[in-house]
Design an enzyme around this catalytic site. Structure first.
Site, PDB file in Angstrom:
ATOM      1  CB  CYS A  18      -0.940  -0.002   1.187  1.00  0.00           C
ATOM      2  SG  CYS A  18      -1.895  -1.510   1.315  1.00  0.00           S
ATOM      3  CG  HIS A  52      -3.322   3.270   2.017  1.00  0.00           C
ATOM      4  ND1 HIS A  52      -3.882   2.839   0.838  1.00  0.00           N
ATOM      5  CD2 HIS A  52      -3.322   2.185   2.857  1.00  0.00           C
ATOM      6  CE1 HIS A  52      -4.211   1.564   0.952  1.00  0.00           C
ATOM      7  NE2 HIS A  52      -3.879   1.150   2.156  1.00  0.00           N
ATOM      8  CG  ASN A  72      -6.917  -1.011   1.054  1.00  0.00           C
ATOM      9  OD1 ASN A  72      -6.175  -0.626   0.159  1.00  0.00           O
ATOM     10  ND2 ASN A  72      -6.456  -1.449   2.218  1.00  0.00           N
TER      11      ASN A  72
HETATM   12  N1  ACO Z   1     -18.854  -8.719   8.739  1.00  0.00           N
HETATM   13  C1  ACO Z   1     -19.347  -9.019   9.965  1.00  0.00           C
HETATM   14  N2  ACO Z   1     -18.560  -9.379  10.983  1.00  0.00           N
HETATM   15  C2  ACO Z   1     -17.230  -9.439  10.760  1.00  0.00           C
HETATM   16  C3  ACO Z   1     -16.648  -9.142   9.519  1.00  0.00           C
HETATM   17  C4  ACO Z   1     -17.525  -8.781   8.470  1.00  0.00           C
HETATM   18  N3  ACO Z   1     -17.099  -8.474   7.236  1.00  0.00           N
HETATM   19  N4  ACO Z   1     -15.323  -9.303   9.603  1.00  0.00           N
HETATM   20  C5  ACO Z   1     -15.047  -9.680  10.867  1.00  0.00           C
HETATM   21  N5  ACO Z   1     -16.210  -9.758  11.558  1.00  0.00           N
HETATM   22  C6  ACO Z   1     -16.403 -10.129  12.952  1.00  0.00           C
HETATM   23  C7  ACO Z   1     -15.275 -10.947  13.497  1.00  0.00           C
HETATM   24  O1  ACO Z   1     -15.437 -12.323  13.181  1.00  0.00           O
HETATM   25  C8  ACO Z   1     -15.385 -10.691  14.973  1.00  0.00           C
HETATM   26  O2  ACO Z   1     -16.408 -11.492  15.477  1.00  0.00           O
HETATM   27  P1  ACO Z   1     -16.273 -12.142  16.936  1.00  0.00           P
HETATM   28  O3  ACO Z   1     -16.177 -10.977  17.881  1.00  0.00           O
HETATM   29  O4  ACO Z   1     -17.526 -12.927  17.074  1.00  0.00           O
HETATM   30  O5  ACO Z   1     -15.022 -12.955  16.899  1.00  0.00           O
HETATM   31  C9  ACO Z   1     -15.866  -9.242  15.026  1.00  0.00           C
HETATM   32  O6  ACO Z   1     -16.423  -8.949  13.742  1.00  0.00           O
HETATM   33  C10 ACO Z   1     -14.762  -8.266  15.336  1.00  0.00           C
HETATM   34  O7  ACO Z   1     -13.669  -8.557  14.495  1.00  0.00           O
HETATM   35  P2  ACO Z   1     -12.405  -7.659  14.488  1.00  0.00           P
HETATM   36  O8  ACO Z   1     -11.410  -8.167  13.519  1.00  0.00           O
HETATM   37  O9  ACO Z   1     -11.973  -7.468  15.894  1.00  0.00           O
HETATM   38  O10 ACO Z   1     -13.025  -6.315  13.915  1.00  0.00           O
HETATM   39  P3  ACO Z   1     -12.452  -4.879  14.003  1.00  0.00           P
HETATM   40  O11 ACO Z   1     -13.372  -4.015  14.752  1.00  0.00           O
HETATM   41  O12 ACO Z   1     -11.010  -4.865  14.393  1.00  0.00           O
HETATM   42  O13 ACO Z   1     -12.552  -4.437  12.488  1.00  0.00           O
HETATM   43  C11 ACO Z   1     -11.091  -4.162  10.611  1.00  0.00           C
HETATM   44  C12 ACO Z   1     -11.848  -5.153  11.485  1.00  0.00           C
HETATM   45  C13 ACO Z   1     -12.100  -3.266   9.913  1.00  0.00           C
HETATM   46  C14 ACO Z   1     -10.290  -4.894   9.589  1.00  0.00           C
HETATM   47  C15 ACO Z   1     -10.194  -3.322  11.548  1.00  0.00           C
HETATM   48  O14 ACO Z   1      -9.376  -4.150  12.333  1.00  0.00           O
HETATM   49  C16 ACO Z   1      -9.344  -2.390  10.798  1.00  0.00           C
HETATM   50  O15 ACO Z   1      -9.808  -1.372  10.351  1.00  0.00           O
HETATM   51  N6  ACO Z   1      -8.053  -2.676  10.686  1.00  0.00           N
HETATM   52  C17 ACO Z   1      -7.136  -1.844   9.961  1.00  0.00           C
HETATM   53  C18 ACO Z   1      -6.564  -2.570   8.913  1.00  0.00           C
HETATM   54  C19 ACO Z   1      -7.068  -2.206   7.566  1.00  0.00           C
HETATM   55  O16 ACO Z   1      -7.852  -1.334   7.351  1.00  0.00           O
HETATM   56  N7  ACO Z   1      -6.540  -2.935   6.647  1.00  0.00           N
HETATM   57  C20 ACO Z   1      -6.825  -2.737   5.315  1.00  0.00           C
HETATM   58  C21 ACO Z   1      -5.833  -3.484   4.500  1.00  0.00           C
HETATM   59  S1  ACO Z   1      -4.224  -3.311   5.007  1.00  0.00           S
HETATM   60  C22 ACO Z   1      -3.682  -1.864   4.473  1.00  0.00           C
HETATM   61  O17 ACO Z   1      -4.207  -1.305   3.595  1.00  0.00           O
HETATM   62  C23 ACO Z   1      -2.535  -1.330   5.144  1.00  0.00           C
END
Ligand code: ACO
Length: 320
Positions: free
Chosen positions: A111, A247, A277
């Site tokens: 990225c 980004h 993304n």
């Molecule tokens: N729909 C519904 N539920 C979901 C989904 C989905 N698409 N994906 C995960 N869940 C569930 C999980 O299974 C988990 O359930 P559980 O509590 O029963 O185990 C719950 O939601 C919480 O999961 P987390 O992974 O803790 O969710 P979080 O609030 O952290 O959000 C996310 C996930 C959006 C990816 C967040 O961690 C984030 O924004 N991370 C930053 C990384 C990023 O944006 N990466 C993009 C690519 S990398 C880059 O570009 C650098």
């Protein structure tokens, strides 16, 4: 000499996939995706690959710059999803554009690819090696995403963005780039590298794996840090910056960066809602949108900032 952006271009596939469409594929909802990421829909390539998207973004950037393909000395394509190994995607772009005088090659910095590529071309321009370059970020992430994994498949999209740069008195002012290979495992996609006739293992193709919370923590710390560094090292006041072109990984990451930098969100343009993304393509696509909407004037100072797999990060301060 610095490299000045003379024109920009972008290309996204026509095919729109909404959150509702994905909710039919995996156990998710529009509400979950929008509230966690800010993404409403993304573009997914049907027939076109990374090189075709990159070439179209490049063609539009050349047109916008009023520069002919044969004037290009160098083409650098930042991608982690090349169509072939080899030829490089950049060589395919060169062929498609008829950039007969250019050297062309790809770089991989996930990225942060566009910031790495632009900084590399800036170094060429500064040292007089090349004068005119085409810098592209292009990704076809839909082919490395596991469409049964709701944790990742809702995040990504396909697309390409490009900028034509040329030696000039003002342009790229300063760059800060960084890598931390020890954190590589938090964002990976294994490729076909484990098998050969000696070890007897089958070549294995992997999918994107991400420790989302770890990436989130890394981003909200590293992005403000490297933006501050690029400003400090160039003696630039943060109030001189018109836009921070970040980004587009997650709306919440950008909001957190805004808070930490004490800048309002109207200086942090967003388009993640429409494209998701697209990794190395998000920054040049957003830059092209700002350019074509007439939001950039010559003399404006902007900061481009990427972060992602590697882990890698980088900020480029430039005068438009
Ligand atoms: N729909 C519904 N539920 C979901 C989904 C989905 N698409 N994906 C995960 N869940 C569930 C999980 O299974 C988990 O359930 P559980 O509590 O029963 O185990 C719950 O939601 C919480 O999961 P987390 O992974 O803790 O969710 P979080 O609030 O952290 O959000 C996310 C996930 C959006 C990816 C967040 O961690 C984030 O924004 N991370 C930053 C990384 C990023 O944006 N990466 C993009 C690519 S990398 C880059 O570009 C650098």
């Amino acid at each position: 000499m610095t490299s000045k952006v003379m024109g920009t271009g972008s290309y996204v596939p026509e095919n729109i996939v909404t959150n509702e469409d994905l909710a039919k594929l995996v156990d998710t909802s529009d509400e979950w995706i929008v509230s966690r990421t800010g993404i409403h829909e993304r573009r997914i390539a049907m027939d076109e690959g990374t090189s075709a998207m990159a070439a179209e973004a490049g063609r539009r950037a050349l047109e916008n710059a009023g520069i002919g393909a044969e004037e290009l000395d160098v083409i650098v394509l930042a991608t982690t999803t090349p169509d072939n190994l080899p030829p490089s995607g950049a060589c395919e772009v060169q062929a498609a554009l008829g950039a007969v005088n250019a050297v062309a090659f790809d770089i991989a910095a996930a990225c942060t690819g566009f910031e790495f590529a632009l900084t590399m071309v800036q170094a060429y321009v500064q040292t007089g090696v090349y004068r005119t370059g085409l810098v592209i970020g292009a990704e076809c992430l839909s082919k490395i995403v596991d469409w049964t994994d709701r944790a990742t498949c809702v995040l990504f999209g396909d697309g390409a963005g490009a900028a034509v740069v040329r030696a000039d008195e003002s342009g790229v002012i300063h760059s800060v780039l960084g890598s931390d290979g020890t954190k590589g495992p938090v964002l990976t996609c294994t490729s076909r590298s484990t098998g050969n006739f000696l070890n007897g293992r089958e070549p294995k193709l992997g999918y994107v794996y991400m420790d989302g919370q770890e990436v989130f923590r890394f981003a909200v710390k590293k992005v403000p840090e490297c933006i501050r560094r690029v400003l400090d090292e160039s003696n630039t006041d943060i109030n001189e910056i018109k836009y921070f072109v970040l980004h587009q990984a997650n709306l919440r990451i950008c909001e957190s960066v805004a808070k930490r930098l004490h800048v309002s969100m109207d200086r942090i343009p967003m388009n993640i809602g429409a494209y998701g993304n697209t990794s190395g393509a998000t920054v040049p696509i957003l830059l092209d949108e700002l350019n074509r909407e007439g939001k950039l004037e010559r003399g404006d100072k902007i900061v481009l900032c990427g972060f992602g797999g590697g882990l890698t990060w980088g900020a480029v301060l430039l005068e438009w």
